[in-house]
Design an enzyme around this catalytic site. Structure first.
Site, PDB file in Angstrom:
ATOM      1  N   GLU A 431      75.596 -19.588  32.369  1.00 41.00           N
ATOM      2  CA  GLU A 431      75.560 -20.542  33.482  1.00 41.00           C
ATOM      3  C   GLU A 431      76.477 -20.057  34.600  1.00 41.00           C
ATOM      4  O   GLU A 431      77.668 -19.864  34.393  1.00 41.00           O
ATOM      5  CB  GLU A 431      76.033 -21.927  32.979  1.00 41.00           C
ATOM      6  CG  GLU A 431      76.230 -22.942  34.105  1.00 41.00           C
ATOM      7  CD  GLU A 431      76.811 -24.274  33.621  1.00 41.00           C
ATOM      8  OE1 GLU A 431      77.070 -24.410  32.410  1.00 41.00           O
ATOM      9  OE2 GLU A 431      77.006 -25.169  34.464  1.00 41.00           O
ATOM     10  N   ASP A 504      79.085 -24.128  30.425  1.00 46.96           N
ATOM     11  CA  ASP A 504      80.324 -24.894  30.397  1.00 46.96           C
ATOM     12  C   ASP A 504      80.190 -26.014  29.373  1.00 46.96           C
ATOM     13  O   ASP A 504      79.082 -26.471  29.091  1.00 46.96           O
ATOM     14  CB  ASP A 504      80.579 -25.533  31.776  1.00 46.96           C
ATOM     15  CG  ASP A 504      80.897 -24.480  32.836  1.00 46.96           C
ATOM     16  OD1 ASP A 504      81.289 -23.358  32.452  1.00 46.96           O
ATOM     17  OD2 ASP A 504      80.740 -24.795  34.033  1.00 46.96           O
ATOM     18  N   ASP A 506      80.441 -29.130  29.460  1.00 43.83           N
ATOM     19  CA  ASP A 506      80.410 -30.450  30.097  1.00 43.83           C
ATOM     20  C   ASP A 506      78.965 -30.963  30.127  1.00 43.83           C
ATOM     21  O   ASP A 506      78.066 -30.324  29.581  1.00 43.83           O
ATOM     22  CB  ASP A 506      80.999 -30.379  31.516  1.00 43.83           C
ATOM     23  CG  ASP A 506      80.265 -29.347  32.385  1.00 43.83           C
ATOM     24  OD1 ASP A 506      79.177 -28.886  31.961  1.00 43.83           O
ATOM     25  OD2 ASP A 506      80.767 -29.013  33.460  1.00 43.83           O
ATOM     26  N   ASP A 508      76.753 -31.177  32.487  1.00 44.26           N
ATOM     27  CA  ASP A 508      75.806 -30.261  33.128  1.00 44.26           C
ATOM     28  C   ASP A 508      75.440 -29.111  32.203  1.00 44.26           C
ATOM     29  O   ASP A 508      74.268 -28.732  32.098  1.00 44.26           O
ATOM     30  CB  ASP A 508      76.412 -29.670  34.411  1.00 44.26           C
ATOM     31  CG  ASP A 508      76.112 -30.562  35.605  1.00 44.26           C
ATOM     32  OD1 ASP A 508      75.332 -31.527  35.427  1.00 44.26           O
ATOM     33  OD2 ASP A 508      76.652 -30.288  36.691  1.00 44.26           O
TER      34      ASP A 508
END
Ligand code: 1YM
Length: 649
Positions: A431, A504, A506, A508
């Site tokens: 990402e 990541d 998180d 997203d």
């Protein structure tokens, strides 16, 4: 006297034989259950539930209760006739004891036609007993309450005795799995919940009640209409084309039940098939028969009604686009044949034409009665046919260009691995460009390739194949993996042995993972089946000693590891909390997340395809808020999650 001696000898011989049978199961549990992991552990419950279901199928009792007790045991109760307790003349023991201590005892007592489960009726109860610390049976039958108890893998502890009087009837089996056999003996609410729901769909009009003593949770599954409700649950949140259609033939020796519905918005095909209540993951003759009958019914009707010409016959794949269907057959035990990996395919030859003729006549009748629906459906099939043709052309064009363009397309973003030993190579899908940059610097150039992703990938669940192929990210990914796509995909051609998604930690990042997994699930599923898709796990913390000039540090992947790291470092520690991959430099990223020796990976596996189907419905359906809630609540990638299984490398 001689007779007595003989009987005693026989009895002793029988006991030794029994003991060795139980011991055999304990020595090689993998031959009787699916390993000693969570799947095998829960199978102990399914075996007992199967027996209770058999009783309900035969019309005795309409309530099956499963209780998860605080002491780690599970109890299964039914309201059937009660397990048989009469003395078995040859075995010199009560039938119930024989049922719980010998393999293949079921058939000796009963003469039912349809064995549930895998056709191994009678094996189940013994396997559960053999793999339990203790097992307790209480039988309510003909006015009496009987009790018998086993311990340590099936050894008799308390012989069968009458312990009271009753006016009820039914069976109660309670057992505690043996921690010497199973590394984890903790039953999971979700797993049992999903299994009972599935059973309740297949066995309509029977209550399946689950209670958890620890949490106080309970649930009563009861489906009046069985498969219709199954389809409606799978298709919840979907815009549909037409209503749920169902057919059944319960009178023939081979019984058929089918329910189906098309989605107007969802493109993949979902056919779940069952033979004698056992899910047939790899399909088989019943599923093939269903497909053939359906394709022929629609084409013949369309030609007869001059909607299409004979030369315009619609391909089965186009007919099944967006279709959700359940196909369940019951086959006499003598004709039941399975084959394939873990016996997941029904192989009984005559089922093919029986199912296809049945579906052909029933569906023809249905569309004759529902002409408007039939026309809508055929238009949808034609649209799908056109899209498929266009996609094929696009693919052919891409293939034609491959030789010339491949270097150009790949060199733009992909950092290739040098080795040509494909099985050893790893593709990291990363990402963000900045993390992609660090990953390129920190990688093992021989075996690790990096493909950075910009932004969110396309949700491939509500687009056509053609539209997906136009997407630059996915067409690059398909080219990079180099093994085709969709029906043409061949996992043996993959240029990478492992494909690792690195995002990541998180929301997203979780969403990107899901979108990529959706892509792999829809277009490269064999990679998931073969355990080739992984998720990288960057650490959450770095703990260091403030005063240490050598900057010695420990990485932590969980709160527990954080605590351990703090106490190891001692007073004067400092903590970095990583919020994203970008916060690590190339060296840190390589060391914590990419280096084979020190990284942690999650291997993606589909343990229960039904759960995946339900989740994909939520994740990819029209309601975005459901999706967000689900991601926030469920993206905890640990071993308890049915979608993802943790492996530490
Ligand atoms: C909680 C688990 O095992 N119930 C159960 C099992 C059996 C019967 C009734 C039963 C079957 C028959 C006759 C028959 C079983 N019987 C056998 C065997 N619940 C649970 N309830 N009488 C009682 O099929 O003819 C195996 S299980 F071997 F006797 F057939």
């Amino acid at each position: 006297m001689a007779d007595f001696d003989k009987a005693e000898k026989e009895y002793n011989a029988k006991s030794i034989e029994l003991l060795s049978e139980l011991e055999g199961i304990r020595k090689r549990p993998g031959m009787y259950v699916e390993g000693t992991g969570l799947a095998g552990l829960h199978q102990l419950v399914w075996e007992i539930v199967d027996n209770a279901e058999d009783e309900a199928v035969n019309g005795y009792g309409d309530k099956i209760i499963v209780i998860m007790h605080k002491d780690g045991s599970v109890e299964v109760k039914d309201e059937g006739r009660g397990l048989p307790v009469d003395m078995h003349p040859k075995a010199h023991m009560p039938a119930v004891q024989l049922i719980f201590t010998t393999l293949h005892s079921g058939g000796k007592f009963n003469s039912r036609t349809y064995a549930t489960s895998s056709g191994l009726h009678g094996v189940g109860a013994t396997v559960t007993n053999a793999l339990s610390e203790w097992l307790d049976v209480t039988v309510y039958r003909l006015g009496q309450i009987y009790h018998i108890r086993f311990h340590d893998g099936g050894a008799l502890e308390t012989p069968l005795e009458v312990i009271g009087k009753t006016n009820r009837h039914g069976s109660v089996v309670r057992f505690k799995p043996d921690a010497k056999v199973f590394p984890s003996v903790e039953f999971k609410w979700d797993t049992i919940y999903n299994h009972l729901q599935e059973e309740a769909f297949l066995l309509k009009k029977v209550h399946f009640i689950l209670e958890d003593e620890k949490s106080g949770l309970s649930h009563d599954f009861f489906y009046e209409n069985g498969l219709r409700e199954y389809v409606s649950v799978l298709n919840q949140n979907m815009i549909s084309l037409g209503s749920i259609i169902d057919f059944e033939d319960k009178l023939s020796p081979i019984q058929i039940e089918v329910a189906m519905q098309w989605s107007a918005q969802y493109y993949s095909e979902r056919i779940l098939s069952y033979a004698n209540n056992k899910r047939t993951i790899q399909g088989g003759t019943h599923e093939d028969g269903f497909k053939v009958g359906l394709t022929k019914a629609i084409n013949d009707w369309a030609i007869q009604n001059e909607v299409i010409k004979d030369s315009q016959r619609i391909d089965g794949n186009d007919i099944r686009e967006g279709l959700t269907a359940i196909v369940a057959v019951k086959i006499p035990e003598s004709k039941l044949e399975f084959e394939g990996q873990s016996k997941g395919r029904l192989n009984t030859p005559e089922v093919m034409s029986i199912v296809s003729n049945f579906i052909y006549s029933q569906f023809t009748y249905y569309i004759t009665e529902h002409k408007e629906f039939a026309l809508d459906l055929i238009h949808k099939c034609q649209a799908s046919q056109q899209a498929r043709n266009a996609a094929r052309k696009a693919k052919e064009a891409a293939r034609g260009n491959k030789q010339k363009k491949v270097d150009f397309i790949l060199s733009d973003k992909l950092a290739q691995a040098q080795s040509k030993d494909y099985a050893q190579n790893e593709l990291f899908i990363v990402e963000g460009d900045s993390a992609g940059g660090s990953a390129k610097k920190g990688r093992d150039r021989l075996h690790q390739a990096i493909l950075p992703l910009r932004g969110k990938p396309l949700n491939t669940d509500n687009v056509t194949l053609e539209r997906m192929l136009q997407n630059v990210e996915f067409s690059t990914l398909i080219q990079t993996i180099g093994a085709g796509v969709g029906q043409d995909f061949d996992p043996n051609g993959s240029h990478y042995g492992k494909i690792i998604i690195m995002t990541d930690a998180d929301t997203d990042g979780a969403h990107i993972q899901i979108l990529l997994l959706t892509f792999f699930y829809n277009y490269m599923k064999p990679l998931i089946d073969r355990g080739m898709i992984y998720i990288a796990c960057p650490p959450l913390y770095r703990v260091y000693k403030k005063s240490d000039p050598t900057r010695k540090h420990i990485y932590a992947w969980s709160e527990k590891e954080l605590d351990e790291a703090k106490s190891k470092i001692g007073a004067g520690y400092g903590i970095n909390r990583y919020k994203g991959l970008g916060e690590m430099d190339a060296e840190q990223l390589a060391q914590t997340t990419m280096d084979k020796k020190s990284r942690m990976l999650l291997r993606v596996s589909i343990q229960d395809p039904l759960i995946v189907e339900k989740r994909i419905g939520i994740l990819m359906g029209k309601d975005a808020s459901l999706r967000r809630t689900w991601i926030e609540e469920n993206i905890v990638f640990n071993e308890e999650d049915a979608f993802i299984k943790e492996v530490r490398k």
